[in-house]
Design a protein around this motif. Structure first.
Motif, PDB file in Angstrom:
ATOM      1  N   SER A 102      50.677  41.502  20.562  1.00 18.97           N
ATOM      2  CA  SER A 102      51.239  42.582  19.752  1.00 18.97           C
ATOM      3  C   SER A 102      52.114  42.054  18.627  1.00 18.97           C
ATOM      4  O   SER A 102      52.352  42.753  17.641  1.00 18.97           O
ATOM      5  CB  SER A 102      52.042  43.548  20.629  1.00 18.97           C
ATOM      6  OG  SER A 102      53.285  42.991  21.024  1.00 18.97           O
ATOM      7  N   ILE A 147      46.402  42.060  17.187  1.00 18.85           N
ATOM      8  CA  ILE A 147      46.564  43.169  18.109  1.00 18.85           C
ATOM      9  C   ILE A 147      45.392  44.156  18.034  1.00 18.85           C
ATOM     10  O   ILE A 147      45.032  44.785  19.034  1.00 18.85           O
ATOM     11  CB  ILE A 147      47.900  43.910  17.874  1.00 18.85           C
ATOM     12  CG1 ILE A 147      48.101  45.032  18.906  1.00 18.85           C
ATOM     13  CG2 ILE A 147      47.995  44.435  16.452  1.00 18.85           C
ATOM     14  CD1 ILE A 147      48.155  44.574  20.324  1.00 18.85           C
ATOM     15  N   ILE A 194      54.057  48.027  22.961  1.00 17.78           N
ATOM     16  CA  ILE A 194      52.755  47.419  22.674  1.00 17.78           C
ATOM     17  C   ILE A 194      51.779  48.456  22.137  1.00 17.78           C
ATOM     18  O   ILE A 194      51.068  48.216  21.153  1.00 17.78           O
ATOM     19  CB  ILE A 194      52.191  46.758  23.942  1.00 17.78           C
ATOM     20  CG1 ILE A 194      53.016  45.526  24.320  1.00 17.78           C
ATOM     21  CG2 ILE A 194      50.719  46.377  23.753  1.00 17.78           C
ATOM     22  CD1 ILE A 194      52.774  45.032  25.732  1.00 17.78           C
TER      23      ILE A 194
END
Length: 292
Positions: A228, A233, A286
């Motif tokens: 992240s 990501i 996240i």
């Protein structure tokens, strides 16, 4: 919802809120978690490691005399000319413990320490980031521990070493570090973070368990937090991990602790909670990055 003040401090820190010295002191002092973490001390290597790992996840904890004492003991007892070793002898260095201490020192703002630099250089010079890598590190001790540097390298040591380089790279970098970091990140993504390439099964026993902070095992939470913080990501190979996490969320949009690691000095931030505040905060953060 009422948080322990250490989590309140972590949230404010992650949001880059400006805090006065008195506010920081108050949040640390009033934290029941900090009180529990700092109530005793001994010189057992694993005790020192787990205490430092935990404290490194709480912003500004380096200001505590207890944290400084743990740091001093680790430098004295575990530091070597090659990095960090459980015995204080460089011949006994293991990739996983070397890496998690690099990460902890960096998170505490101690990335310039000579032993940290030694440890980072060890990763760059000797750690495997792909299969069939022929490492120049030939100390016999490393061969006793699950194939750290065999043709298929230990995934735990590799993944933790990548995360360690990522933390160090926030402060200092060079071309060789960048190349190793990119290579290791790609290896993790090739495994969709947690899957064996051969059959899609979880790579290690506890990799899908949810708990915090980290320990010897590597977990999906560690890997997702690392990813992240990178530009990877939204890589399609992250999707499986996000979907797995989403399936474990309860109706209150919280997550339960799956596993409590037992080791001298290790303290779970959420205990055995069915609604873990720390893990839920981290997972929600996240997801914010993933769905942005």
């Amino acid at each position: 919802m009422i948080f322990d003040t250490s989590l309140e401090l972590r949230i404010k820190y992650d949001k880059k809120e400006s805090l006065s010295k008195s506010e920081i002191t108050s949040l640390l002092k009033n934290s029941k978690l900090v009180q529990n973490l700092t109530k005793d001390i001994n010189q057992n290597p694993l005790f020192l490691i787990w205490k430092l790992i935990a404290l490194s996840e709480i912003p500004y904890s380096i200001q505590l005399p207890y944290t400084k004492k743990i740091v001093d003991l680790i430098i004295k007892n575990l530091g070597t000319s090659e990095g960090f070793s459980l015995t204080g002898n460089k011949e006994n260095l293991l990739p996983c413990y070397n890496a998690i201490l690099i990460k902890a020192f960096c998170k505490l703002g101690l990335q310039s320490n000579k032993i940290v630099k030694n440890a980072v250089n060890w990763i760059i010079n000797y750690q495997a980031f792909h299969r069939n890598f022929n490492s120049d590190w030939k100390e016999a001790e490393i061969l006793k521990h699950g194939g750290c540097l065999k043709s298929t390298p230990c995934y735990i040591g590799l993944a933790k070493s990548v995360i360690a380089l990522h933390e160090y790279n926030k402060f200092e970098s060079n071309k060789n570090l960048q190349l190793k970091l990119e290579e290791g990140t790609e290896y993790i993504l090739q495994h969709h973070l947690f899957k064996r390439q051969s059959n899609g099964n979880p790579i290690t026993k506890h990799i899908l368990d949810l708990y915090f902070p980290e320990n010897y095992n590597i977990t999906i939470l560690e890997l997702l937090w690392f990813i992240s913080e990178t530009d990877k990501i939204k890589d399609t190979r992250v999707k499986d991990s996000i979907e797995y996490i989403n399936e474990k969320r309860n109706k209150n949009k919280m997550w339960a602790v799956d596993y409590v690691y037992k080791s001298n000095g290790y303290i779970s931030f959420d205990g055995k909670a069915k609604e873990g505040q720390w893990i839920s905060y981290l997972i929600n953060t996240i997801q914010t990055y993933y769905y942005a």
